[in-house]
Design an enzyme around this catalytic site. Structure first.
Site, PDB file in Angstrom:
ATOM      1  N   PHE A 151       0.807  -1.225   0.000  1.00 61.08           N
ATOM      2  CA  PHE A 151       0.000   0.000   0.000  1.00 61.08           C
ATOM      3  C   PHE A 151       0.840   1.275   0.000  1.00 61.08           C
ATOM      4  O   PHE A 151       0.363   2.342  -0.355  1.00 61.08           O
ATOM      5  CB  PHE A 151      -0.944   0.020   1.227  1.00 61.08           C
ATOM      6  CG  PHE A 151      -0.257   0.441   2.507  1.00 61.08           C
ATOM      7  CD1 PHE A 151      -0.077   1.784   2.811  1.00 61.08           C
ATOM      8  CD2 PHE A 151       0.232  -0.509   3.403  1.00 61.08           C
ATOM      9  CE1 PHE A 151       0.569   2.172   3.985  1.00 61.08           C
ATOM     10  CE2 PHE A 151       0.891  -0.125   4.571  1.00 61.08           C
ATOM     11  CZ  PHE A 151       1.058   1.221   4.861  1.00 61.08           C
ATOM     12  N   LYS A 175      -1.524  -7.820  -9.102  1.00 68.03           N
ATOM     13  CA  LYS A 175      -2.487  -7.827  -7.986  1.00 68.03           C
ATOM     14  C   LYS A 175      -2.080  -6.627  -7.119  1.00 68.03           C
ATOM     15  O   LYS A 175      -1.122  -6.688  -6.352  1.00 68.03           O
ATOM     16  CB  LYS A 175      -2.340  -9.151  -7.218  1.00 68.03           C
ATOM     17  CG  LYS A 175      -3.562  -9.628  -6.476  1.00 68.03           C
ATOM     18  CD  LYS A 175      -3.963  -8.864  -5.269  1.00 68.03           C
ATOM     19  CE  LYS A 175      -3.065  -8.785  -4.101  1.00 68.03           C
ATOM     20  NZ  LYS A 175      -3.451  -7.692  -3.190  1.00 68.03           N
ATOM     21  N   SER A 228       5.058  -6.852   3.619  1.00 67.51           N
ATOM     22  CA  SER A 228       5.627  -7.168   4.936  1.00 67.51           C
ATOM     23  C   SER A 228       6.455  -8.449   4.863  1.00 67.51           C
ATOM     24  O   SER A 228       6.201  -9.336   4.031  1.00 67.51           O
ATOM     25  CB  SER A 228       4.489  -7.353   5.941  1.00 67.51           C
ATOM     26  OG  SER A 228       3.684  -8.438   5.531  1.00 67.51           O
ATOM     27  N   CYS A 283       9.744   1.804   3.151  1.00 71.70           N
ATOM     28  CA  CYS A 283      10.643   0.706   3.528  1.00 71.70           C
ATOM     29  C   CYS A 283      12.071   1.220   3.665  1.00 71.70           C
ATOM     30  O   CYS A 283      12.925   0.528   4.197  1.00 71.70           O
ATOM     31  CB  CYS A 283      10.572  -0.417   2.511  1.00 71.70           C
ATOM     32  SG  CYS A 283      11.232   0.059   0.926  1.00 71.70           S
TER      33      CYS A 283
HETATM   34  P1  NAD Z   1       1.344  -6.637   3.319  1.00 68.39           P
HETATM   35  O1  NAD Z   1       2.328  -7.736   3.439  1.00 68.39           O
HETATM   36  O2  NAD Z   1       0.251  -6.549   4.304  1.00 68.39           O
HETATM   37  O3  NAD Z   1       0.613  -6.721   1.885  1.00 68.39           O
HETATM   38  C1  NAD Z   1       1.353  -6.762   0.691  1.00 68.39           C
HETATM   39  C2  NAD Z   1       0.532  -7.473  -0.380  1.00 68.39           C
HETATM   40  O4  NAD Z   1       0.339  -8.833   0.019  1.00 68.39           O
HETATM   41  C3  NAD Z   1      -0.856  -6.884  -0.595  1.00 68.39           C
HETATM   42  O5  NAD Z   1      -1.097  -6.855  -1.982  1.00 68.39           O
HETATM   43  C4  NAD Z   1      -1.773  -7.869   0.118  1.00 68.39           C
HETATM   44  O6  NAD Z   1      -3.051  -7.932  -0.479  1.00 68.39           O
HETATM   45  C5  NAD Z   1      -1.034  -9.183  -0.059  1.00 68.39           C
HETATM   46  N1  NAD Z   1      -1.310 -10.150   1.018  1.00 68.39           N
HETATM   47  C6  NAD Z   1      -1.517  -9.880   2.336  1.00 68.39           C
HETATM   48  N2  NAD Z   1      -1.688 -11.016   3.017  1.00 68.39           N
HETATM   49  C7  NAD Z   1      -1.574 -12.033   2.139  1.00 68.39           C
HETATM   50  C8  NAD Z   1      -1.652 -13.459   2.245  1.00 68.39           C
HETATM   51  N3  NAD Z   1      -1.891 -14.057   3.415  1.00 68.39           N
HETATM   52  N4  NAD Z   1      -1.475 -14.193   1.133  1.00 68.39           N
HETATM   53  C9  NAD Z   1      -1.236 -13.597  -0.054  1.00 68.39           C
HETATM   54  N5  NAD Z   1      -1.173 -12.263  -0.221  1.00 68.39           N
HETATM   55  C10 NAD Z   1      -1.331 -11.477   0.857  1.00 68.39           C
HETATM   56  O7  NAD Z   1       2.199  -5.279   3.221  1.00 68.39           O
HETATM   57  P2  NAD Z   1       1.669  -3.773   3.212  1.00 68.39           P
HETATM   58  O8  NAD Z   1       1.166  -3.444   4.567  1.00 68.39           O
HETATM   59  O9  NAD Z   1       0.775  -3.539   2.039  1.00 68.39           O
HETATM   60  O10 NAD Z   1       3.028  -2.984   2.920  1.00 68.39           O
HETATM   61  C11 NAD Z   1       3.875  -2.484   3.924  1.00 68.39           C
HETATM   62  C12 NAD Z   1       5.124  -3.324   4.037  1.00 68.39           C
HETATM   63  O11 NAD Z   1       5.796  -3.370   2.783  1.00 68.39           O
HETATM   64  C13 NAD Z   1       6.133  -2.761   5.023  1.00 68.39           C
HETATM   65  O12 NAD Z   1       6.636  -3.808   5.800  1.00 68.39           O
HETATM   66  C14 NAD Z   1       7.226  -2.185   4.117  1.00 68.39           C
HETATM   67  O13 NAD Z   1       8.503  -2.125   4.684  1.00 68.39           O
HETATM   68  C15 NAD Z   1       7.184  -3.137   2.979  1.00 68.39           C
HETATM   69  N6  NAD Z   1       7.782  -2.569   1.776  1.00 68.39           N
HETATM   70  C16 NAD Z   1       8.992  -3.055   1.388  1.00 68.39           C
HETATM   71  C17 NAD Z   1       9.629  -2.515   0.280  1.00 68.39           C
HETATM   72  C18 NAD Z   1      10.964  -3.045  -0.154  1.00 68.39           C
HETATM   73  O14 NAD Z   1      11.388  -2.735  -1.252  1.00 68.39           O
HETATM   74  N7  NAD Z   1      11.650  -3.827   0.653  1.00 68.39           N
HETATM   75  C19 NAD Z   1       9.018  -1.481  -0.434  1.00 68.39           C
HETATM   76  C20 NAD Z   1       7.766  -1.018  -0.014  1.00 68.39           C
HETATM   77  C21 NAD Z   1       7.164  -1.577   1.102  1.00 68.39           C
END
Ligand code: NAD
Length: 485
Positions: A151, A175, A228, A283
């Site tokens: 997000f 997605k 995450s 991040c």
């Molecule tokens: P999230 O893990 O909650 O969701 C990410 C994606 O995974 C979403 O599209 C969500 O719909 C999907 N998802 C969630 N649960 C799932 C499941 N059980 N099975 C399959 N798909 C699932 O992350 P978020 O809250 O959207 O993003 C924030 C996180 O992203 C933070 O931890 C941040 O540090 C990280 N991030 C990392 C980078 C990087 O390059 N390392 C860049 C941006 C964000």
């Protein structure tokens, strides 16, 4: 804006999802529901896979030079619609309009880099590996790739992947974040307008059901995940089970070290951007400030002074420097961390709870700049990703102590040092075990021709997003050995 249920984009058409399950998309400045994300079903996702699979061969045999023309058109259209796109991003996410513009600049940069695929995708060769025998490597596309996006940079993060995937000749399924899906809907409207061939790019909204279907299908090749660490590790394991290529960019806790010889005046604005930019939901955001030796007092005072001046409010207001947290759950999680910090007996020297904003936005998810002093490395605010505008300060005696603290943390996304010593800076880049190092840089964000790196719990896989790494992820190196009789 009406709270319409968003549509999927499959085979060049906008189609309603059959699901009854939706997630509200909420403007975090007002608390208003502005759209609903459908949780697409297994059958709908399978349809998108089938379409992308069918489109693959024709697209793969389209010359690279022709494939990238669509990216040129897409780029032009992003520029033409720049203001509108930035506005939608602020509405769904809350970030300031300037941050939204910055995010779109980075998106455009990735599109531009992907247009150089006819160079980036070149293989290599050598004559006479044996008498009269030549050998070469060609980098070939593989089929259907997909992305699961977060997000916090909902418009930009997908651009680390899909433009490279399709430019190299693959087809794609995105997605988007179910929390902030609108920016990618806008981008797909543009892709539709520029007439990208049917099935080459597809958008499927949803959650775990859609993602599991994408991984389990024998007709998909690989996943680019950003989100995450918890979900990332789950999907990494699953991709292993189903034999998929995978790159997982996960969560972070980034340590920023300020040495006694740092130029304080130049350092402070960089720290402010690092910890408070995007309301701390990056991040690459600063996660802990390590004040080394006798710079500690002056650093703390200058930081406090600068943090107090930050204006908090609705992102569309040009005078605002920090918007709300992107969701109520996100805000509640940050409030919990602040409470933890208090209970762990860190000293709360700037309290962002109950920050005052314009009355019109009293239902928004706002937390103001927050600073904790006297933080210990074992405290949860020093260890966990807070993902909000909080600076925990740890006073350390020297560089070794700073590096030990950094290495004790499981994450390894980024770390910066502020110093005027080249020797110290070199030692930092040499020793610190993270993927992106900043030297007198607050946010160590690689441009699109470099890999967006990450290590330890912040990254699982071998090849990162962006640039040459992306090209290698989306292609296979085929070896051809030739002899003519
Ligand atoms: P999230 O893990 O909650 O969701 C990410 C994606 O995974 C979403 O599209 C969500 O719909 C999907 N998802 C969630 N649960 C799932 C499941 N059980 N099975 C399959 N798909 C699932 O992350 P978020 O809250 O959207 O993003 C924030 C996180 O992203 C933070 O931890 C941040 O540090 C990280 N991030 C990392 C980078 C990087 O390059 N390392 C860049 C941006 C964000």
């Amino acid at each position: 804006m009406n709270a319409e249920v968003l549509k999927n984009y499959i085979n060049g058409k906008w189609v309603e999802s059959v699901t009854e399950r939706t997630r509200d998309v909420i403007n975090p400045a007002t608390g208003e529901i502005i759209a609903k994300t459908p949780m697409s079903t297994k059958e709908e996702t399978l349809q998108a896979i089938e379409v992308a699979k069918t489109a693959f061969w024709r697209w793969r045999t389209t010359p690279a030079q022709s494939r990238i023309r669509y990216l040129y058109d897409f780029r032009e259209s992003l520029e033409e619609n720049f203001d509108e796109l930035a506005k939608v991003l602020t509405l769904e996410h809350g970030k300031t309009i300037d941050e939204s513009r910055g995010e779109y600049r980075r998106t455009i940069e990735n599109i531009e880099t992907a247009t150089t695929i006819p160079t980036l995708q070149m293989g290599y060769n050598i004559e006479d590996v044996a008498a009269g025998i030549d050998e070469m490597v060609i980098k070939q596309p593989l089929g259907v790739f997909f992305c699961v996006a977060p997000f916090n940079f909902p418009a930009m993060v997908p651009s680390w992947f899909w433009p490279y995937a399709i430019a190299t000749g693959n087809t794609y399924i995105l997605k988007p974040s179910d929390q902030c899906p609108l920016s990618m809907v806008k981008q797909f409207e543009i892709l539709d307008e520029i007439g990208i061939p049917k099935g080459v790019v597809n958008l499927v909204h949803g959650g775990a059901e859609a993602v599991n279907t994408l991984i389990e299908s024998p007709d998909t090749i690989g996943l680019s995940f950003v989100g995450s660490t918890k979900v990332g590790k789950l999907l990494y394991r699953k991709c292993g089970e189903y034999g998929k290529r995978v790159q997982v960019q996960g969560g972070a806790k980034n340590f920023i070290t300020v040495m006694p010889d740092a130029n304080l005046e130049r350092t402070i604005p960089n720290l402010i951007t690092s910890f408070y930019g995007n309301a701390g939901q990056r991040c690459l955001a600063g996660g802990v400030l390590l004040a080394v030796g006798d710079i500690y007092d002056s650093l703390k005072e200058s930081l406090l002074e600068a943090a107090r001046k930050i204006t908090v409010g609705e992102g569309l207001d040009e005078g605002i420097q920090m918007g709300p947290l992107a969701s109520k759950a996100g805000m509640e999680s940050v409030l919990k961390y602040i409470q933890n910090g208090i209970e762990e007996e860190a000293e709360l020297i700037l309290d962002g709870r109950n920050v005052t904003v314009n009355e019109k936005f009293s239902k928004g998810f706002f937390i103001g700049p927050t600073i904790f002093d006297k933080v210990e490395p074992s405290m949860s605010i020093a260890q966990k990703e807070i993902f909000g505008p909080v600076i925990p300060i740890i006073h350390v005696k020297d560089l070794d102590e700073a590096i030990n603290i950094i290495h004790d943390n499981p994450y390894g996304n980024a770390s910066s040092i502020f110093t005027s010593s080249g020797k110290t800076a070199r030692e930092y880049q040499y020793r610190v075990n993270v993927g992106n190092i900043g030297i007198n840089i607050g946010v160590a964000a690689p441009i699109s021709t470099f890999p967006f790196s990450g290590m330890k719990d912040s990254f699982k896989g071998d090849l990162h997003g962006q640039g040459k790494n992306a090209v290698d992820f989306f292609t296979e190196e085929k070896v051809v050995i030739t002899r003519w009789f």
